[in-house]
Design a protein around this motif. Structure first.
Motif, mmCIF file in Angstrom:
data_model
loop_
_atom_site.group_PDB
_atom_site.id
_atom_site.type_symbol
_atom_site.label_atom_id
_atom_site.label_comp_id
_atom_site.label_asym_id
_atom_site.label_seq_id
_atom_site.Cartn_x
_atom_site.Cartn_y
_atom_site.Cartn_z
ATOM 1 N N ALA A 52 0.828 -1.196 0.000
ATOM 2 C CA ALA A 52 0.000 0.000 0.000
ATOM 3 C C ALA A 52 0.859 1.242 0.000
ATOM 4 C CB ALA A 52 -0.920 0.022 1.226
ATOM 5 N N ALA A 53 0.337 2.282 -0.625
ATOM 6 C CA ALA A 53 0.949 3.599 -0.528
ATOM 7 C C ALA A 53 0.178 4.368 0.520
ATOM 8 C CB ALA A 53 0.886 4.315 -1.876
ATOM 9 N N HIS A 54 0.794 4.608 1.683
ATOM 10 C CA HIS A 54 0.084 5.242 2.794
ATOM 11 C C HIS A 54 -0.412 6.620 2.382
ATOM 12 C CE1 HIS A 54 1.511 2.006 5.214
ATOM 13 N NE2 HIS A 54 2.773 2.311 4.981
ATOM 14 N N GLY A 55 -1.700 6.847 2.583
ATOM 15 C CA GLY A 55 -2.266 8.150 2.272
ATOM 16 C C GLY A 55 -2.646 8.312 0.809
ATOM 17 N N SER A 56 -2.411 7.265 -0.034
ATOM 18 C CA SER A 56 -2.721 7.433 -1.446
ATOM 19 C C SER A 56 -3.482 6.249 -2.026
ATOM 20 C CB SER A 56 -1.418 7.637 -2.245
ATOM 21 O OG SER A 56 -0.581 6.514 -2.106
ATOM 22 N N PHE A 72 5.975 13.345 -13.083
ATOM 23 C CA PHE A 72 5.944 14.555 -13.911
ATOM 24 C C PHE A 72 4.794 15.475 -13.534
ATOM 25 C CE2 PHE A 72 8.666 11.793 -16.306
ATOM 26 C CZ PHE A 72 9.619 12.645 -16.845
ATOM 27 N N ALA A 73 3.857 15.020 -12.699
ATOM 28 C CA ALA A 73 2.778 15.871 -12.208
ATOM 29 C C ALA A 73 3.107 16.438 -10.831
ATOM 30 C CB ALA A 73 1.470 15.083 -12.152
ATOM 31 N N ALA A 74 4.362 16.286 -10.385
ATOM 32 C CA ALA A 74 4.843 16.783 -9.095
ATOM 33 C C ALA A 74 4.251 16.032 -7.902
ATOM 34 C CB ALA A 74 4.581 18.288 -8.949
ATOM 35 N N ASN A 75 3.716 14.824 -8.122
ATOM 36 C CA ASN A 75 3.343 13.964 -7.002
ATOM 37 C C ASN A 75 4.613 13.324 -6.430
ATOM 38 O OD1 ASN A 75 0.428 14.199 -7.319
ATOM 39 N ND2 ASN A 75 0.724 13.032 -9.216
ATOM 40 N N THR A 76 4.703 13.256 -5.109
ATOM 41 C CA THR A 76 5.907 12.718 -4.480
ATOM 42 C C THR A 76 5.559 11.547 -3.565
ATOM 43 O OG1 THR A 76 5.772 14.289 -2.633
ATOM 44 C CG2 THR A 76 7.091 14.944 -4.544
ATOM 45 N N TRP A 77 6.529 10.639 -3.448
ATOM 46 C CA TRP A 77 6.401 9.495 -2.550
ATOM 47 C C TRP A 77 7.739 9.255 -1.852
ATOM 48 C CZ3 TRP A 77 4.817 9.513 -7.633
ATOM 49 C CH2 TRP A 77 3.439 9.326 -7.873
ATOM 50 N N TRP A 78 7.638 8.654 -0.682
ATOM 51 C CA TRP A 78 8.821 8.140 0.024
ATOM 52 C C TRP A 78 8.704 6.626 0.082
ATOM 53 C CZ3 TRP A 78 12.574 11.533 1.471
ATOM 54 C CH2 TRP A 78 12.222 12.886 1.601
ATOM 55 N N LEU A 79 9.789 5.937 -0.232
ATOM 56 C CA LEU A 79 9.820 4.482 -0.116
ATOM 57 C C LEU A 79 10.805 4.099 0.986
ATOM 58 C CD1 LEU A 79 8.922 1.695 -1.142
ATOM 59 C CD2 LEU A 79 10.920 1.743 -2.670
ATOM 60 N N LEU A 90 5.520 2.220 0.820
ATOM 61 C CA LEU A 90 5.451 3.459 0.049
ATOM 62 C C LEU A 90 4.504 4.432 0.739
ATOM 63 C CD1 LEU A 90 6.527 4.529 -2.729
ATOM 64 C CD2 LEU A 90 4.278 3.913 -3.652
ATOM 65 N N SER A 91 4.921 5.689 0.841
ATOM 66 C CA SER A 91 4.123 6.681 1.562
ATOM 67 C C SER A 91 4.090 7.985 0.779
ATOM 68 C CB SER A 91 4.717 6.931 2.951
ATOM 69 O OG SER A 91 4.033 7.974 3.615
ATOM 70 N N SER A 92 2.945 8.651 0.795
ATOM 71 C CA SER A 92 2.830 9.970 0.172
ATOM 72 C C SER A 92 3.080 11.083 1.178
ATOM 73 C CB SER A 92 1.445 10.130 -0.461
ATOM 74 O OG SER A 92 0.435 9.982 0.526
ATOM 75 N N ILE A 93 3.344 10.731 2.432
ATOM 76 C CA ILE A 93 3.718 11.717 3.438
ATOM 77 C C ILE A 93 5.128 11.408 3.937
ATOM 78 C CG2 ILE A 93 1.346 12.146 4.160
ATOM 79 C CD1 ILE A 93 1.858 10.345 6.573
ATOM 80 N N GLU A 94 5.783 12.380 4.508
ATOM 81 C CA GLU A 94 7.166 12.189 4.961
ATOM 82 C C GLU A 94 7.232 11.083 6.010
ATOM 83 O OE1 GLU A 94 10.994 14.795 6.558
ATOM 84 O OE2 GLU A 94 9.084 15.795 6.108
ATOM 85 N N THR A 95 8.293 10.323 5.980
ATOM 86 C CA THR A 95 8.402 9.127 6.804
ATOM 87 C C THR A 95 9.409 9.316 7.940
ATOM 88 O OG1 THR A 95 10.037 8.238 5.263
ATOM 89 C CG2 THR A 95 7.744 7.599 4.937
ATOM 90 N N ARG A 96 9.374 8.381 8.889
ATOM 91 C CA ARG A 96 10.229 8.445 10.075
ATOM 92 C C ARG A 96 11.575 7.790 9.820
ATOM 93 N NH1 ARG A 96 6.928 5.278 14.366
ATOM 94 N NH2 ARG A 96 7.086 3.767 12.666
ATOM 95 N N ASP A 97 12.586 8.257 10.541
ATOM 96 C CA ASP A 97 13.914 7.658 10.410
ATOM 97 C C ASP A 97 13.902 6.178 10.778
ATOM 98 O OD1 ASP A 97 14.794 10.153 9.714
ATOM 99 O OD2 ASP A 97 15.891 10.548 11.571
ATOM 100 N N ILE A 98 13.072 5.798 11.749
ATOM 101 C CA ILE A 98 13.044 4.405 12.190
ATOM 102 C C ILE A 98 12.591 3.471 11.070
ATOM 103 C CG2 ILE A 98 10.676 4.407 13.072
ATOM 104 C CD1 ILE A 98 11.645 2.691 15.404
ATOM 105 N N ASP A 99 11.901 4.020 10.052
ATOM 106 C CA ASP A 99 11.426 3.199 8.950
ATOM 107 C C ASP A 99 12.431 3.097 7.801
ATOM 108 O OD1 ASP A 99 8.968 2.727 10.201
ATOM 109 O OD2 ASP A 99 8.139 4.608 9.450
ATOM 110 N N ASP A 100 13.572 3.767 7.913
ATOM 111 C CA ASP A 100 14.555 3.744 6.841
ATOM 112 C C ASP A 100 15.101 2.344 6.586
ATOM 113 O OD1 ASP A 100 14.403 6.441 6.365
ATOM 114 O OD2 ASP A 100 16.318 6.944 7.295
ATOM 115 N N PHE A 101 15.512 2.096 5.341
ATOM 116 C CA PHE A 101 16.373 0.956 5.065
ATOM 117 C C PHE A 101 17.694 1.195 5.788
ATOM 118 C CE2 PHE A 101 13.666 1.415 1.239
ATOM 119 C CZ PHE A 101 13.080 0.157 1.222
ATOM 120 N N ARG A 102 18.441 0.108 6.032
ATOM 121 C CA ARG A 102 19.684 0.253 6.785
ATOM 122 C C ARG A 102 20.812 -0.574 6.177
ATOM 123 N NH1 ARG A 102 15.627 0.833 10.387
ATOM 124 N NH2 ARG A 102 15.878 2.268 12.143
#
Length: 481
Positions: free
Chosen positions: A3-7, A99-106, A111-123
């Motif tokens: 899922a893409a959180h928020g999208s 190209f429509a200026a939609n952004t995501w964080w993986l 996948l999230s459409s809002i900024e994510t937490r450091d604890i969720d980062d890959f390592r």
């Protein structure tokens, strides 16, 4: 990723993907300062991307590396970026813009459409790697009292605490007799049945404690110096390991670093004797040393005080310690599972867990670096202990055991696994629920830790579907400590 959180929800095949495997990360054993290539797979069904960047977090300050298209296939576009490993645990995430200026964080959480937490980062982690043999090992746990009894067991005198049981007797699950019921299984009995384990495809045998104690589970050790004579003594462990190794099966032992038994020689020397050298080994509630801290209030399990340098020297530090002794000849165990590792060294405002676990691993590396270190963490293992600095993986339940049995929905299953963490029964999970629960509890673990975490079908701490099945597959310790 589901899922893409928020999208909204997308089918997993239509979502960008990255993980820590060699297909996506250029090295599995990065060093500090090393440049590492990271790859991202973006399926054709995802909106075409204008910008792909990797956001790292060196010294807790964000930095970015641009990605470029490295490869295209009919079904996906592969992006690649290079980052330099700045810290022993180097966190990173992907930033995507179409190209429509939609952004995501993986992130490892999805996948999230809002900024994510450091604890969720890959390592990426730079600590010494686990032994190569451990990844993908098929582990079989044996609770020695309940697995198999050799003919030699008939001649052994029972201790005063034991309540003898015939091999076909049902297991006592509740009450004081739970830890006293004694079937008399021993190490020779296990050795005589190694061919059975080999036929099952087992290549790692995990033994619950083999030290002398006053219970059938032996998590209340009287001493760590010798194997329990009721199991056949030191010679029986040596013979078992040798026979297992001859069949390509490694053997892992079990240590209690959180507590000993109240009959342990160290505790008996210190009880009501403040002048004893061992008095610093335990946490006392009064100056007379007659009252003490114990595991969950069980008086038979006094808790260690890891402020003590002498305790560290005897137990976990150096080639003469308990940790080292059983990894060397003549025993040659291939690793340790650490009981109640999540509580070890922790009490009120004291937290020596990191110091204890890293000392254990340093000792293991000094004696035999090709050994495995697994830590029990009964519930959520993502709280920071499993970055790879010492524990190679977790023995836990929330990430696999409970979700699996909820999905299978079998009555009397180990859904409560980990000392009754849930309601002691299954909940109906779909396959997607199982996957979502697993991802939720492994998201904060580095890829390397995920590959070495014990994904148990059941253990000695899970209820079973019937008393007879429980004896064959390890009894519950609930109420027995």
């Amino acid at each position: 990723m589901t899922a893409a959180h928020g999208s909204g929800v997308r089918h997993p095949a239509a979502l960008p993907h990255h993980d820590g495997s060699p297909l996506y990360v250029s090295t599995q054993q990065p060093q500090l300062g090393e440049a590492v290539r990271l790859r991202l797979r973006v399926p054709r069904g995802f909106p075409p991307l204008r910008v792909v960047r990797v956001r790292s977090n060196p010294d807790r300050e964000p930095s970015y590396a641009d990605a470029r298209v490295a490869h295209e296939t009919p079904d996906a576009i592969w992006w690649q970026a290079e980052v330099r490993v700045e810290n022993p645990v180097h966190g990173y995430r992907w930033l995507l813009e179409d190209f429509a200026a939609n952004t995501w964080w993986l992130t490892s959480h999805g996948l999230s459409s809002i900024e994510t937490r450091d604890i969720d980062d890959f390592r990426l982690v730079t600590f010494p790697a686990p032994p190569a043999w451990a990844c993908g090992a098929v582990m079989y746990q044996v609770f020695p009292d309940r697995f198999a009894r050799s003919a030699a067991a008939d001649a052994r005198k029972l201790p005063d605490w034991a309540e003898p049981a015939d091999w076909g007797d049902p297991v006592i699950h509740e009450g004081a007799s739970t830890g006293r019921q004694f079937y008399g299984g021993d190490l020779d009995g296990i050795r005589e049945r190694l061919d059975h384990l080999a036929l099952l495809g087992v290549d790692l045998l995990y033994l619950t404690p083999v030290f002398a104690a006053r219970s059938n589970h032996r998590y209340d050790a009287e001493s760590f110096d010798h194997v329990d004579p009721l199991l056949g003594g030191d010679e029986a462990l040596v013979a078992l390991v040798q026979a297992a190794h001859a069949r390509g099966i490694r053997v892992m032992g079990d240590l209690t670093t959180n507590h000993s038994g109240d009959a342990h020689e160290w505790f008996r020397a210190a009880y009501e004797n403040p002048e004893a050298a061992e008095s610093a080994f335990y946490l006392w509630r009064d100056e007379r040393q007659s009252d003490y801290v114990s595991w969950l209030g069980h008086r038979s399990l006094p808790k260690f005080n890891w402020n003590s340098p002498e305790l560290k020297a005897r137990f976990i530090e150096g080639v003469d310690s308990i940790v080292a002794r059983y990894l060397q000849k003549p025993f040659e165990l291939d690793g340790w599972r650490i009981d109640v590792a999540n509580m070890t060294g922790r009490y009120r405002d004291d937290d020596h867990n990191e110091a204890v676990r890293t000392s254990i691993r340093r000792t293991m590396i000094e004696v035999n670096p090709d050994t495995l270190l697994i830590a029990e963490s009964t519930n959520d293992a993502s709280g920071g202990d499993f970055t790879g600095d010492a524990w190679h993986g977790a023995m836990t339940y929330a990430n696999f055991t409970r979700p699996l049995w909820n999905w299978l929905s079998m009555p009397g299953s180990p859904a409560g696994g980990g000392l009754g963490m849930t309601l002691g029964r299954t909940t109906d999970y779909t396959g997607r629920d199982f996957y979502a629960a697993h991802r939720e509890f492994v998201a904060a673990l580095p890829w390397r830790t995920r590959l070495h975490t014990m994904n148990a079908l059941d253990t000695h701490d899970t209820p079973a579907s019937s008393p007879r099945r429980a004896r064959a597959h390890f009894p519950s310790r609930r109420g027995s400590r």
